[in-house]
Scaffold this motif. Structure first.
Motif, PDB file in Angstrom:
ATOM      1  N   GLN A 146      44.368  38.598  38.416  1.00 13.74           N
ATOM      2  CA  GLN A 146      44.540  37.222  38.868  1.00 13.74           C
ATOM      3  C   GLN A 146      43.815  37.047  40.202  1.00 13.74           C
ATOM      4  OE1 GLN A 146      48.827  36.964  39.148  1.00 13.74           O
ATOM      5  NE2 GLN A 146      49.008  36.033  37.123  1.00 13.74           N
ATOM      6  N   GLN A 147      42.971  36.011  40.289  1.00 12.25           N
ATOM      7  CA  GLN A 147      42.273  35.672  41.525  1.00 12.25           C
ATOM      8  C   GLN A 147      42.383  34.173  41.774  1.00 12.25           C
ATOM      9  OE1 GLN A 147      38.616  37.759  39.907  1.00 12.25           O
ATOM     10  NE2 GLN A 147      38.318  38.193  42.089  1.00 12.25           N
ATOM     11  N   ASN A 148      42.354  33.783  43.058  1.00 10.97           N
ATOM     12  CA  ASN A 148      42.306  32.354  43.330  1.00 10.97           C
ATOM     13  C   ASN A 148      40.872  31.864  43.178  1.00 10.97           C
ATOM     14  OD1 ASN A 148      40.935  33.039  45.693  1.00 10.97           O
ATOM     15  ND2 ASN A 148      42.643  32.583  47.051  1.00 10.97           N
ATOM     16  N   ARG A 149      40.632  30.627  43.446  1.00 12.17           N
ATOM     17  CA  ARG A 149      39.340  30.028  43.141  1.00 12.17           C
ATOM     18  C   ARG A 149      38.205  30.598  44.004  1.00 12.17           C
ATOM     19  NH1 ARG A 149      39.526  25.572  39.985  1.00 12.17           N
ATOM     20  NH2 ARG A 149      37.568  24.808  40.872  1.00 12.17           N
ATOM     21  N   SER A 150      38.542  31.126  45.175  1.00  9.18           N
ATOM     22  CA  SER A 150      37.513  31.713  46.034  1.00  9.18           C
ATOM     23  C   SER A 150      37.291  33.186  45.745  1.00  9.18           C
ATOM     24  CB  SER A 150      37.878  31.520  47.508  1.00  9.18           C
ATOM     25  OG  SER A 150      39.077  32.208  47.818  1.00  9.18           O
ATOM     26  N   GLY A 151      38.074  33.758  44.825  1.00  5.15           N
ATOM     27  CA  GLY A 151      37.903  35.146  44.454  1.00  5.15           C
ATOM     28  C   GLY A 151      38.909  36.092  45.069  1.00  5.15           C
ATOM     29  N   GLY A 198      26.866  23.961  35.177  1.00  6.63           N
ATOM     30  CA  GLY A 198      27.021  22.534  34.968  1.00  6.63           C
ATOM     31  C   GLY A 198      27.188  22.220  33.495  1.00  6.63           C
ATOM     32  N   ARG A 199      27.389  20.952  33.197  1.00  6.61           N
ATOM     33  CA  ARG A 199      27.668  20.549  31.822  1.00  6.61           C
ATOM     34  C   ARG A 199      26.477  20.725  30.889  1.00  6.61           C
ATOM     35  NH1 ARG A 199      32.367  17.343  31.601  1.00  6.61           N
ATOM     36  NH2 ARG A 199      32.075  17.395  29.350  1.00  6.61           N
ATOM     37  N   THR A 200      25.289  20.915  31.449  1.00  7.61           N
ATOM     38  CA  THR A 200      24.114  21.191  30.621  1.00  7.61           C
ATOM     39  C   THR A 200      23.573  22.598  30.868  1.00  7.61           C
ATOM     40  OG1 THR A 200      22.673  20.103  32.250  1.00  7.61           O
ATOM     41  CG2 THR A 200      23.469  18.769  30.401  1.00  7.61           C
ATOM     42  N   GLY A 201      24.405  23.477  31.449  1.00  8.40           N
ATOM     43  CA  GLY A 201      24.064  24.878  31.561  1.00  8.40           C
ATOM     44  C   GLY A 201      23.436  25.321  32.859  1.00  8.40           C
ATOM     45  N   GLU A 202      23.172  24.394  33.798  1.00  2.50           N
ATOM     46  CA  GLU A 202      22.523  24.788  35.037  1.00  2.50           C
ATOM     47  C   GLU A 202      23.421  25.711  35.868  1.00  2.50           C
ATOM     48  OE1 GLU A 202      23.272  21.753  34.084  1.00  2.50           O
ATOM     49  OE2 GLU A 202      24.126  20.525  35.696  1.00  2.50           O
ATOM     50  N   TYR A 203      22.800  26.652  36.568  1.00  5.65           N
ATOM     51  CA  TYR A 203      23.503  27.664  37.357  1.00  5.65           C
ATOM     52  C   TYR A 203      24.179  27.013  38.558  1.00  5.65           C
ATOM     53  CZ  TYR A 203      24.188  31.879  40.227  1.00  5.65           C
ATOM     54  OH  TYR A 203      24.723  32.892  40.997  1.00  5.65           O
ATOM     55  N   ARG A 204      25.474  27.342  38.758  1.00  3.68           N
ATOM     56  CA  ARG A 204      26.245  26.785  39.871  1.00  3.68           C
ATOM     57  C   ARG A 204      26.918  27.873  40.710  1.00  3.68           C
ATOM     58  NH1 ARG A 204      27.738  21.345  38.719  1.00  3.68           N
ATOM     59  NH2 ARG A 204      25.811  20.238  38.201  1.00  3.68           N
ATOM     60  N   GLY A 205      26.533  29.133  40.531  1.00  3.38           N
ATOM     61  CA  GLY A 205      27.110  30.190  41.346  1.00  3.38           C
ATOM     62  C   GLY A 205      27.906  31.194  40.534  1.00  3.38           C
ATOM     63  N   GLN A 206      28.474  32.187  41.256  1.00  4.74           N
ATOM     64  CA  GLN A 206      29.241  33.245  40.620  1.00  4.74           C
ATOM     65  C   GLN A 206      30.614  33.383  41.252  1.00  4.74           C
ATOM     66  OE1 GLN A 206      27.687  37.028  39.634  1.00  4.74           O
ATOM     67  NE2 GLN A 206      25.607  36.319  39.246  1.00  4.74           N
ATOM     68  N   HIS A 207      31.563  33.825  40.445  1.00  7.95           N
ATOM     69  CA  HIS A 207      32.914  34.135  40.908  1.00  7.95           C
ATOM     70  C   HIS A 207      32.975  35.627  41.197  1.00  7.95           C
ATOM     71  CE1 HIS A 207      37.283  33.595  41.148  1.00  7.95           C
ATOM     72  NE2 HIS A 207      37.387  34.730  40.485  1.00  7.95           N
ATOM     73  N   GLN A 249      25.298  44.439  35.290  1.00  8.66           N
ATOM     74  CA  GLN A 249      26.686  44.262  35.700  1.00  8.66           C
ATOM     75  C   GLN A 249      27.298  43.028  35.026  1.00  8.66           C
ATOM     76  OE1 GLN A 249      28.443  46.351  37.279  1.00  8.66           O
ATOM     77  NE2 GLN A 249      26.847  47.717  38.085  1.00  8.66           N
ATOM     78  N   PRO A 250      28.593  43.098  34.702  1.00  7.18           N
ATOM     79  CA  PRO A 250      29.264  41.907  34.176  1.00  7.18           C
ATOM     80  C   PRO A 250      29.350  40.830  35.253  1.00  7.18           C
ATOM     81  CG  PRO A 250      30.869  43.602  34.711  1.00  7.18           C
ATOM     82  CD  PRO A 250      29.517  44.232  34.887  1.00  7.18           C
ATOM     83  N   SER A 251      29.612  39.620  34.824  1.00  6.30           N
ATOM     84  CA  SER A 251      29.734  38.524  35.792  1.00  6.30           C
ATOM     85  C   SER A 251      30.557  37.395  35.215  1.00  6.30           C
ATOM     86  CB  SER A 251      28.344  38.000  36.203  1.00  6.30           C
ATOM     87  OG  SER A 251      27.670  37.413  35.097  1.00  6.30           O
ATOM     88  N   ILE A 252      31.109  36.605  36.118  1.00  5.85           N
ATOM     89  CA  ILE A 252      31.720  35.323  35.779  1.00  5.85           C
ATOM     90  C   ILE A 252      30.931  34.271  36.546  1.00  5.85           C
ATOM     91  CG2 ILE A 252      33.782  33.881  35.915  1.00  5.85           C
ATOM     92  CD1 ILE A 252      35.469  36.407  35.737  1.00  5.85           C
ATOM     93  N   GLN A 253      30.335  33.344  35.824  1.00  7.95           N
ATOM     94  CA  GLN A 253      29.437  32.381  36.442  1.00  7.95           C
ATOM     95  C   GLN A 253      29.932  30.949  36.249  1.00  7.95           C
ATOM     96  OE1 GLN A 253      25.242  32.891  35.687  1.00  7.95           O
ATOM     97  NE2 GLN A 253      25.469  35.067  35.210  1.00  7.95           N
ATOM     98  N   PHE A 254      29.551  30.106  37.204  1.00  7.88           N
ATOM     99  CA  PHE A 254      29.802  28.680  37.103  1.00  7.88           C
ATOM    100  C   PHE A 254      28.548  27.996  36.572  1.00  7.88           C
ATOM    101  CE2 PHE A 254      32.296  30.255  40.723  1.00  7.88           C
ATOM    102  CZ  PHE A 254      33.572  29.936  40.297  1.00  7.88           C
TER     103      PHE A 254
END
Length: 310
Positions: A164-169, A95-104, A88-93
């Motif tokens: 268009q989505q807000n920051r919480s999705g 960190g500045r060095t690539g660490e996983y921070r969650g999904q939108h 499945q496609p995804s939009i992910q958050f």
């Protein structure tokens, strides 16, 4: 800058660079670092040959204006064979060095499904942008959903979906963007059909309804056609509750041509797929910096282009 390597050459990754741009053009591109994207357990993403269904196809990278973490989109994979896994496609958050921070969260109609429904193979979520000073995250699928009608041909274009989505999705709206028809017939000796879509969109920071939209088309025997449009959702039909756009009466986003790369006097026109705002010039023009994807082949180039937008 994001690489669209599916971890085949190196783990899925992004690069940082300093690009020298002023009123005289692009002077230098100095790479300053690279980092792999990380999975939730901290590991890198495996290549497709691993066969574990965790492959990603990175396509777009943005900096969150609020906090400066990274947000990246990957378009997943609709398999050619029923024995292969659906990614499945995804939009992910990140960190500045690539660490996983969650999904939108993605809209439900952005999913890859079986049968004649959902996102087409290799025409998924490829374009994301922050608008309203970081309050909105807008995404676009590269090509029309299967149920929304056929892909563009020489006679007609197609409608793709922009969300268009807000920051919480939470969804603010979903709109139909009119993709241009194919600009030239294909070389009949080529085994490859034309390829067209929207690889990048870019919000105007002070107008949540206005975007620059990049359309990229390749035709065997004719090469690339790259066009940039100024588009707005204002007055367009909200299609979020429409299962299919095929044959429906909808008001699409209005758009106006800003630039056709054939008119810019470039040394070459290649597979341009990324863009971002650059510095403001002393004459008041806003620079726009674009980059092409060389697809890891010797007869293509990675090209940096800067335009002045009045």
């Amino acid at each position: 800058m994001i690489s669209d390597d599916r971890s085949q050459l190196q783990p899925a990754r992004f690069y940082t660079a300093r690009i020298g741009v002023d009123g005289d053009g692009v002077h230098s591109v100095d790479f300053t670092g690279t980092h792999p994207f990380r999975q939730p357990d901290g590991s890198v993403y495996p290549p497709a040959s691993a066969g574990d269904g965790k492959v990603v196809d990175p396509e777009e990278l943005r900096v969150d204006p609020r906090g400066c973490q990274y947000v990246w989109a990957q378009e997943g994979d609709r398999p050619k064979s029923s024995s292969d896994p659906v990614i499945q496609p995804s939009i992910q958050f990140a960190g500045r060095t690539g660490e996983y921070r969650g999904q939108h969260p993605l809209p439900s109609n952005y999913r890859i499904t079986t049968g004649d429904w959902g996102i087409r193979r290799n025409q998924s979520v490829e374009a994301i942008t922050f608008g309203a000073w970081g309050g909105l995250l807008t995404s676009a699928v590269e090509g029309p959903l299967i149920q929304d009608g056929p892909v563009p041909d020489l006679e007609r274009g197609a409608l793709i979906r922009v969300t268009q989505q807000n920051r919480s999705g939470q969804m603010w709206g979903q709109f139909a963007y009119p993709l241009e028809k194919i600009f030239a017939p294909s070389d009949p000796t080529s085994p490859w059909g034309p390829d067209t879509g929207v690889p990048a969109i870019l919000a105007f920071p002070d107008d949540p309804d206005r975007y620059l939209v990049l359309e990229r088309t390749w035709v065997a025997g004719s090469g690339y056609k790259i066009r940039l449009y100024d588009a707005t959702t204002r007055g367009a039909t909200d299609v979020r509750n429409m299962d299919s756009l095929n044959g429906q009466q909808v008001v699409p986003m209005r758009k106006e041509l800003v630039a056709d790369f054939d008119d810019l006097g470039l040394s070459t026109i290649d597979n341009t797929e990324g863009m971002t705002w650059g510095p403001t010039l002393p004459n008041g023009e806003q620079t726009l910096v674009l980059v092409s994807d060389d697809n890891f082949v010797e007869d293509a180039v990675t090209q940096i282009v800067a335009l002045g937008i009045r």
